[in-house]
Design a protein around this motif. Structure first.
Motif, PDB file in Angstrom:
ATOM      1  N   ALA A 145      -0.055   6.074  10.275  1.00 34.19           N
ATOM      2  CA  ALA A 145       1.291   5.904  10.817  1.00 34.19           C
ATOM      3  C   ALA A 145       2.090   4.873  10.034  1.00 34.19           C
ATOM      4  CB  ALA A 145       1.209   5.504  12.294  1.00 34.19           C
ATOM      5  N   VAL A 146       1.465   3.737   9.712  1.00 29.83           N
ATOM      6  CA  VAL A 146       2.220   2.686   9.018  1.00 29.83           C
ATOM      7  C   VAL A 146       2.565   3.103   7.585  1.00 29.83           C
ATOM      8  CG1 VAL A 146       0.271   1.339   8.081  1.00 29.83           C
ATOM      9  CG2 VAL A 146       2.392   0.181   8.706  1.00 29.83           C
ATOM     10  N   THR A 147       1.738   3.923   6.984  1.00 29.50           N
ATOM     11  CA  THR A 147       2.051   4.433   5.644  1.00 29.50           C
ATOM     12  C   THR A 147       3.332   5.267   5.671  1.00 29.50           C
ATOM     13  OG1 THR A 147      -0.277   4.438   4.974  1.00 29.50           O
ATOM     14  CG2 THR A 147       1.213   5.867   3.740  1.00 29.50           C
ATOM     15  N   ASP A 148       3.442   6.134   6.680  1.00 30.78           N
ATOM     16  CA  ASP A 148       4.641   6.968   6.814  1.00 30.78           C
ATOM     17  C   ASP A 148       5.870   6.129   7.165  1.00 30.78           C
ATOM     18  OD1 ASP A 148       3.153   9.209   6.246  1.00 30.78           O
ATOM     19  OD2 ASP A 148       2.849   9.777   8.340  1.00 30.78           O
ATOM     20  N   ILE A 149       5.666   5.141   8.041  1.00 33.39           N
ATOM     21  CA  ILE A 149       6.778   4.267   8.426  1.00 33.39           C
ATOM     22  C   ILE A 149       7.261   3.466   7.222  1.00 33.39           C
ATOM     23  CG2 ILE A 149       7.394   2.230   9.805  1.00 33.39           C
ATOM     24  CD1 ILE A 149       5.525   3.381  12.004  1.00 33.39           C
ATOM     25  N   ALA A 150       6.317   2.955   6.437  1.00 36.05           N
ATOM     26  CA  ALA A 150       6.663   2.161   5.255  1.00 36.05           C
ATOM     27  C   ALA A 150       7.481   2.969   4.257  1.00 36.05           C
ATOM     28  CB  ALA A 150       5.400   1.622   4.595  1.00 36.05           C
ATOM     29  N   LYS A 151       7.147   4.239   4.073  1.00 33.73           N
ATOM     30  CA  LYS A 151       7.897   5.103   3.149  1.00 33.73           C
ATOM     31  C   LYS A 151       9.349   5.226   3.592  1.00 33.73           C
ATOM     32  CE  LYS A 151       3.958   7.917   1.635  1.00 33.73           C
ATOM     33  NZ  LYS A 151       3.299   9.262   1.749  1.00 33.73           N
ATOM     34  N   GLU A 152       9.537   5.406   4.912  1.00 31.11           N
ATOM     35  CA  GLU A 152      10.899   5.532   5.445  1.00 31.11           C
ATOM     36  C   GLU A 152      11.659   4.211   5.314  1.00 31.11           C
ATOM     37  OE1 GLU A 152      12.343   8.312   6.374  1.00 31.11           O
ATOM     38  OE2 GLU A 152      10.505   9.437   5.983  1.00 31.11           O
ATOM     39  N   PHE A 153      10.951   3.113   5.533  1.00 24.41           N
ATOM     40  CA  PHE A 153      11.580   1.792   5.408  1.00 24.41           C
ATOM     41  C   PHE A 153      12.029   1.541   3.969  1.00 24.41           C
ATOM     42  CE2 PHE A 153      10.939  -2.778   4.375  1.00 24.41           C
ATOM     43  CZ  PHE A 153      11.967  -3.307   5.140  1.00 24.41           C
ATOM     44  N   THR A 154      11.188   1.904   3.019  1.00 25.94           N
ATOM     45  CA  THR A 154      11.521   1.706   1.608  1.00 25.94           C
ATOM     46  C   THR A 154      12.722   2.561   1.210  1.00 25.94           C
ATOM     47  OG1 THR A 154       9.230   1.141   1.052  1.00 25.94           O
ATOM     48  CG2 THR A 154      10.643   1.848  -0.756  1.00 25.94           C
ATOM     49  N   LYS A 155      12.763   3.799   1.703  1.00 24.63           N
ATOM     50  CA  LYS A 155      13.907   4.672   1.423  1.00 24.63           C
ATOM     51  C   LYS A 155      15.208   4.024   1.883  1.00 24.63           C
ATOM     52  CE  LYS A 155      11.670   9.191   1.938  1.00 24.63           C
ATOM     53  NZ  LYS A 155      11.623  10.391   2.813  1.00 24.63           N
ATOM     54  N   GLU A 156      15.147   3.413   3.062  1.00 25.70           N
ATOM     55  CA  GLU A 156      16.356   2.854   3.673  1.00 25.70           C
ATOM     56  C   GLU A 156      16.737   1.495   3.090  1.00 25.70           C
ATOM     57  OE1 GLU A 156      17.273   1.154   8.045  1.00 25.70           O
ATOM     58  OE2 GLU A 156      16.952   3.327   7.990  1.00 25.70           O
ATOM     59  N   SER A 157      15.731   0.669   2.789  1.00 24.13           N
ATOM     60  CA  SER A 157      16.001  -0.723   2.409  1.00 24.13           C
ATOM     61  C   SER A 157      15.839  -1.022   0.927  1.00 24.13           C
ATOM     62  CB  SER A 157      15.066  -1.657   3.186  1.00 24.13           C
ATOM     63  OG  SER A 157      13.721  -1.465   2.766  1.00 24.13           O
ATOM     64  N   GLY A 158      15.059  -0.195   0.220  1.00 18.74           N
ATOM     65  CA  GLY A 158      14.749  -0.472  -1.172  1.00 18.74           C
ATOM     66  C   GLY A 158      13.632  -1.486  -1.339  1.00 18.74           C
ATOM     67  N   ILE A 159      13.067  -1.951  -0.228  1.00 17.32           N
ATOM     68  CA  ILE A 159      11.979  -2.944  -0.251  1.00 17.32           C
ATOM     69  C   ILE A 159      10.636  -2.214  -0.206  1.00 17.32           C
ATOM     70  CG2 ILE A 159      10.908  -4.888   0.971  1.00 17.32           C
ATOM     71  CD1 ILE A 159      13.740  -5.442   2.169  1.00 17.32           C
ATOM     72  N   GLY A 160       9.777  -2.503  -1.169  1.00 12.19           N
ATOM     73  CA  GLY A 160       8.466  -1.886  -1.197  1.00 12.19           C
ATOM     74  C   GLY A 160       7.534  -2.500  -0.158  1.00 12.19           C
TER      75      GLY A 160
END
Length: 251
Positions: free
Chosen positions: A33-48
Protein backbone atom coordinates in the motif's frame (compact mmCIF):
# COMPACT_ATOMS: atom_id res chain seq x y z
CA UNK A 1 26.38 38.45 -15.93
CA UNK A 2 24.29 39.07 -12.82
CA UNK A 3 21.20 37.79 -14.64
CA UNK A 4 23.03 34.61 -15.65
CA UNK A 5 24.05 33.99 -12.04
CA UNK A 6 20.44 34.44 -10.90
CA UNK A 7 19.20 32.03 -13.57
CA UNK A 8 21.86 29.46 -12.66
CA UNK A 9 21.04 29.78 -8.98
CA UNK A 10 17.35 29.31 -9.74
CA UNK A 11 18.07 26.23 -11.83
CA UNK A 12 20.26 24.79 -9.08
CA UNK A 13 17.50 25.40 -6.53
CA UNK A 14 14.89 23.80 -8.78
CA UNK A 15 17.19 20.84 -9.38
CA UNK A 16 17.70 20.38 -5.63
CA UNK A 17 13.95 20.39 -5.09
CA UNK A 18 13.39 17.89 -7.88
CA UNK A 19 16.07 15.61 -6.44
CA UNK A 20 14.67 15.68 -2.91
CA UNK A 21 13.92 12.27 -1.48
CA UNK A 22 12.53 11.40 1.93
CA UNK A 23 12.90 8.07 3.70
CA UNK A 24 9.75 6.55 5.16
CA UNK A 25 9.99 3.69 7.64
CA UNK A 26 6.84 1.57 7.35
CA UNK A 27 5.47 -1.47 9.14
CA UNK A 28 5.82 -4.58 6.99
CA UNK A 29 2.05 -4.90 6.50
CA UNK A 30 2.16 -1.58 4.59
CA UNK A 31 4.71 -2.86 2.05
CA UNK A 32 2.39 -2.79 -0.96
CA UNK A 33 0.00 0.00 0.00
CA UNK A 34 2.71 2.51 0.92
CA UNK A 35 4.56 1.82 -2.33
CA UNK A 36 1.45 2.76 -4.32
CA UNK A 37 0.77 5.79 -2.11
CA UNK A 38 4.37 6.97 -2.48
CA UNK A 39 4.12 6.82 -6.29
CA UNK A 40 1.03 9.04 -6.21
CA UNK A 41 2.70 11.43 -3.77
CA UNK A 42 5.76 11.75 -5.99
CA UNK A 43 3.58 12.43 -9.04
CA UNK A 44 1.85 15.24 -7.18
CA UNK A 45 4.76 16.75 -5.26
CA UNK A 46 7.91 15.85 -7.19
CA UNK A 47 9.40 14.54 -3.92
CA UNK A 48 10.86 11.04 -4.08
CA UNK A 49 10.12 8.47 -1.38
CA UNK A 50 12.47 5.70 -0.26
CA UNK A 51 10.65 3.04 1.75
CA UNK A 52 12.16 0.88 4.50
CA UNK A 53 9.89 -1.85 5.87
CA UNK A 54 10.15 -3.99 8.98
CA UNK A 55 8.57 -4.81 12.32
CA UNK A 56 7.27 -1.66 14.00
CA UNK A 57 9.21 -2.33 17.19
CA UNK A 58 12.50 -2.81 15.35
CA UNK A 59 11.97 0.33 13.30
CA UNK A 60 11.25 2.22 16.53
CA UNK A 61 14.52 0.99 18.02
CA UNK A 62 16.37 2.11 14.89
CA UNK A 63 14.77 5.57 15.05
CA UNK A 64 15.72 5.95 18.72
CA UNK A 65 19.27 4.98 17.74
CA UNK A 66 19.43 7.77 15.16
CA UNK A 67 18.38 6.10 11.90
CA UNK A 68 17.84 8.91 9.35
CA UNK A 69 14.17 8.22 8.65
CA UNK A 70 11.90 11.17 7.93
CA UNK A 71 8.50 9.61 8.69
CA UNK A 72 7.24 6.45 10.38
CA UNK A 73 4.10 4.46 9.54
CA UNK A 74 3.61 2.01 12.38
CA UNK A 75 1.30 -0.99 12.74
CA UNK A 76 0.07 0.38 16.06
CA UNK A 77 -0.24 3.64 17.94
CA UNK A 78 1.94 2.71 20.93
CA UNK A 79 5.31 2.83 19.14
CA UNK A 80 4.69 6.26 17.54
CA UNK A 81 3.40 7.55 20.88
CA UNK A 82 6.58 6.28 22.53
CA UNK A 83 8.66 8.19 20.00
CA UNK A 84 6.58 11.33 20.48
CA UNK A 85 6.96 11.12 24.26
CA UNK A 86 10.71 10.69 23.82
CA UNK A 87 11.04 13.84 21.73
CA UNK A 88 11.89 12.07 18.44
CA UNK A 89 8.97 13.38 16.40
CA UNK A 90 7.83 16.53 14.62
CA UNK A 91 4.13 15.62 14.74
CA UNK A 92 1.81 13.89 17.21
CA UNK A 93 0.84 10.27 16.54
CA UNK A 94 -2.11 10.14 14.16
CA UNK A 95 -4.07 7.04 13.11
CA UNK A 96 -4.02 6.59 9.33
CA UNK A 97 -5.68 3.15 9.03
CA UNK A 98 -7.07 0.17 10.94
CA UNK A 99 -5.53 -3.20 10.21
CA UNK A 100 -7.29 -6.54 9.75
CA UNK A 101 -5.86 -9.85 10.97
CA UNK A 102 -6.35 -12.95 8.84
CA UNK A 103 -5.35 -16.60 8.93
CA UNK A 104 -3.60 -17.81 5.77
CA UNK A 105 -2.63 -21.23 4.47
CA UNK A 106 -1.13 -22.65 1.29
CA UNK A 107 -1.18 -26.26 2.47
CA UNK A 108 -4.92 -26.91 2.38
CA UNK A 109 -5.62 -26.44 6.10
CA UNK A 110 -9.36 -26.35 6.89
CA UNK A 111 -9.78 -22.62 7.49
CA UNK A 112 -13.55 -23.00 7.81
CA UNK A 113 -12.79 -23.81 11.45
CA UNK A 114 -11.35 -20.33 11.93
CA UNK A 115 -8.66 -19.85 14.56
CA UNK A 116 -9.61 -23.21 16.14
CA UNK A 117 -7.87 -24.95 13.23
CA UNK A 118 -4.47 -24.18 14.77
CA UNK A 119 -5.19 -26.79 17.45
CA UNK A 120 -5.97 -29.46 14.85
CA UNK A 121 -3.42 -32.34 14.84
CA UNK A 122 -2.97 -31.88 11.07
CA UNK A 123 -1.55 -28.41 11.69
CA UNK A 124 2.08 -28.91 12.71
CA UNK A 125 3.52 -25.39 12.39
CA UNK A 126 1.98 -21.93 12.85
CA UNK A 127 3.75 -18.71 11.93
CA UNK A 128 3.22 -15.45 13.81
CA UNK A 129 5.16 -12.21 13.73
CA UNK A 130 7.20 -11.58 16.90
CA UNK A 131 4.71 -10.26 19.49
CA UNK A 132 7.47 -8.18 21.12
CA UNK A 133 8.10 -6.07 18.02
CA UNK A 134 5.17 -6.67 15.64
CA UNK A 135 1.63 -5.58 16.61
CA UNK A 136 0.03 -8.17 14.32
CA UNK A 137 1.93 -10.84 16.25
CA UNK A 138 0.59 -9.45 19.52
CA UNK A 139 -2.97 -9.61 18.22
CA UNK A 140 -2.45 -13.11 16.81
CA UNK A 141 -1.58 -14.23 20.33
CA UNK A 142 -4.63 -12.40 21.70
CA UNK A 143 -6.87 -14.17 19.17
CA UNK A 144 -5.50 -17.58 20.16
CA UNK A 145 -5.96 -16.74 23.84
CA UNK A 146 -9.54 -15.68 23.12
CA UNK A 147 -10.26 -19.06 21.56
CA UNK A 148 -8.37 -20.81 24.39
CA UNK A 149 -5.87 -22.55 22.09
CA UNK A 150 -2.72 -20.54 22.87
CA UNK A 151 -1.31 -22.96 25.44
CA UNK A 152 -2.17 -26.03 23.38
CA UNK A 153 -0.30 -24.77 20.31
CA UNK A 154 2.69 -23.13 22.00
CA UNK A 155 5.07 -25.83 20.73
CA UNK A 156 3.83 -25.34 17.15
CA UNK A 157 4.57 -21.63 16.96
CA UNK A 158 7.23 -20.34 14.59
CA UNK A 159 8.12 -16.73 15.44
CA UNK A 160 8.94 -14.56 12.45
CA UNK A 161 10.76 -11.23 12.52
CA UNK A 162 7.87 -9.49 10.79
CA UNK A 163 4.70 -10.01 8.77
CA UNK A 164 6.89 -10.26 5.65
CA UNK A 165 8.69 -13.29 7.05
CA UNK A 166 5.36 -14.87 8.01
CA UNK A 167 4.46 -14.49 4.34
CA UNK A 168 7.66 -16.25 3.29
CA UNK A 169 6.93 -19.15 5.64
CA UNK A 170 3.39 -19.53 4.27
CA UNK A 171 4.26 -19.23 0.58
CA UNK A 172 7.13 -21.72 0.84
CA UNK A 173 4.87 -24.08 2.82
CA UNK A 174 7.35 -24.06 5.70
CA UNK A 175 4.29 -23.72 7.97
CA UNK A 176 0.72 -24.95 7.69
CA UNK A 177 -0.92 -21.65 8.64
CA UNK A 178 0.18 -18.13 9.39
CA UNK A 179 -1.42 -15.09 11.01
CA UNK A 180 -1.16 -12.31 8.45
CA UNK A 181 -2.28 -8.78 7.62
CA UNK A 182 -5.15 -8.66 5.14
CA UNK A 183 -3.29 -6.01 3.14
CA UNK A 184 -0.62 -8.55 2.17
CA UNK A 185 -2.98 -11.25 0.84
CA UNK A 186 -4.90 -8.66 -1.21
CA UNK A 187 -1.74 -7.46 -2.96
CA UNK A 188 -1.33 -8.39 -6.66
CA UNK A 189 1.72 -10.48 -5.76
CA UNK A 190 -0.11 -12.63 -3.19
CA UNK A 191 -3.82 -12.56 -4.03
CA UNK A 192 -3.79 -15.93 -5.79
CA UNK A 193 -1.65 -17.72 -3.22
CA UNK A 194 -3.42 -20.21 -0.94
CA UNK A 195 -6.60 -19.51 1.01
CA UNK A 196 -7.35 -17.13 3.86
CA UNK A 197 -10.10 -16.12 6.26
CA UNK A 198 -10.53 -13.06 8.43
CA UNK A 199 -10.05 -13.53 12.16
CA UNK A 200 -13.13 -12.42 14.09
CA UNK A 201 -12.32 -8.86 15.25
CA UNK A 202 -13.95 -9.53 18.61
CA UNK A 203 -11.02 -11.86 19.40
CA UNK A 204 -8.28 -9.21 19.24
CA UNK A 205 -7.70 -5.54 19.95
CA UNK A 206 -8.30 -2.95 17.27
CA UNK A 207 -5.14 -2.51 15.21
CA UNK A 208 -4.77 1.29 15.21
CA UNK A 209 -1.99 2.05 12.73
CA UNK A 210 -0.45 5.47 13.40
CA UNK A 211 2.11 7.75 11.76
CA UNK A 212 4.54 10.45 12.87
CA UNK A 213 7.09 12.80 11.33
CA UNK A 214 10.63 12.41 12.63
CA UNK A 215 13.47 14.72 13.68
CA UNK A 216 16.37 12.57 12.51
CA UNK A 217 16.42 13.97 8.98
CA UNK A 218 17.30 17.40 7.62
CA UNK A 219 14.99 20.41 8.20
CA UNK A 220 14.09 20.31 4.50
CA UNK A 221 13.12 16.67 4.73
CA UNK A 222 11.09 17.31 7.87
CA UNK A 223 8.97 19.74 5.87
CA UNK A 224 8.64 17.26 2.99
CA UNK A 225 7.75 14.45 5.40
CA UNK A 226 4.90 16.53 6.82
CA UNK A 227 3.61 16.94 3.26
CA UNK A 228 3.73 13.16 2.84
CA UNK A 229 1.85 12.61 6.11
CA UNK A 230 -0.83 15.06 5.00
CA UNK A 231 -1.04 13.16 1.69
CA UNK A 232 -1.82 10.00 3.70
CA UNK A 233 -5.23 11.56 4.38
CA UNK A 234 -5.85 12.51 0.76
CA UNK A 235 -8.65 10.95 -1.28
CA UNK A 236 -6.15 9.03 -3.43
CA UNK A 237 -4.24 7.60 -0.45
CA UNK A 238 -7.46 6.61 1.32
CA UNK A 239 -8.66 4.83 -1.83
CA UNK A 240 -5.44 2.81 -1.91
CA UNK A 241 -5.71 1.96 1.78
CA UNK A 242 -9.32 0.85 1.38
CA UNK A 243 -8.50 -1.30 -1.64
CA UNK A 244 -5.69 -2.84 0.44
CA UNK A 245 -8.18 -4.04 3.06
CA UNK A 246 -7.66 -1.38 5.71
CA UNK A 247 -10.38 0.32 7.70
CA UNK A 248 -10.28 4.10 7.42
CA UNK A 249 -10.33 6.72 10.18
CA UNK A 250 -13.50 8.80 10.39
CA UNK A 251 -12.98 12.35 9.22
Amino acid sequence: MKLIKIVLASLAFASALAAQTITVAAAANMKYAVTDIAKEFTKESGIGVKIITGASGKLTQQIMSGAPYDAFLSADIEFPAKLANGGFTTTPAQVYAYGTLILWSDTGADLSKGVAVVADPSVKKIAIANPKTAPYGTEAMNAMKFYKVADAVASKLITAESISQVGSYVTTKAVDVGFMAKSIVLSPEMKNVGKWVEVDPKSYNTIDQAMVGLKNGSPENQIAAKKFLRFMSSTKALEILKESGYGLPKK
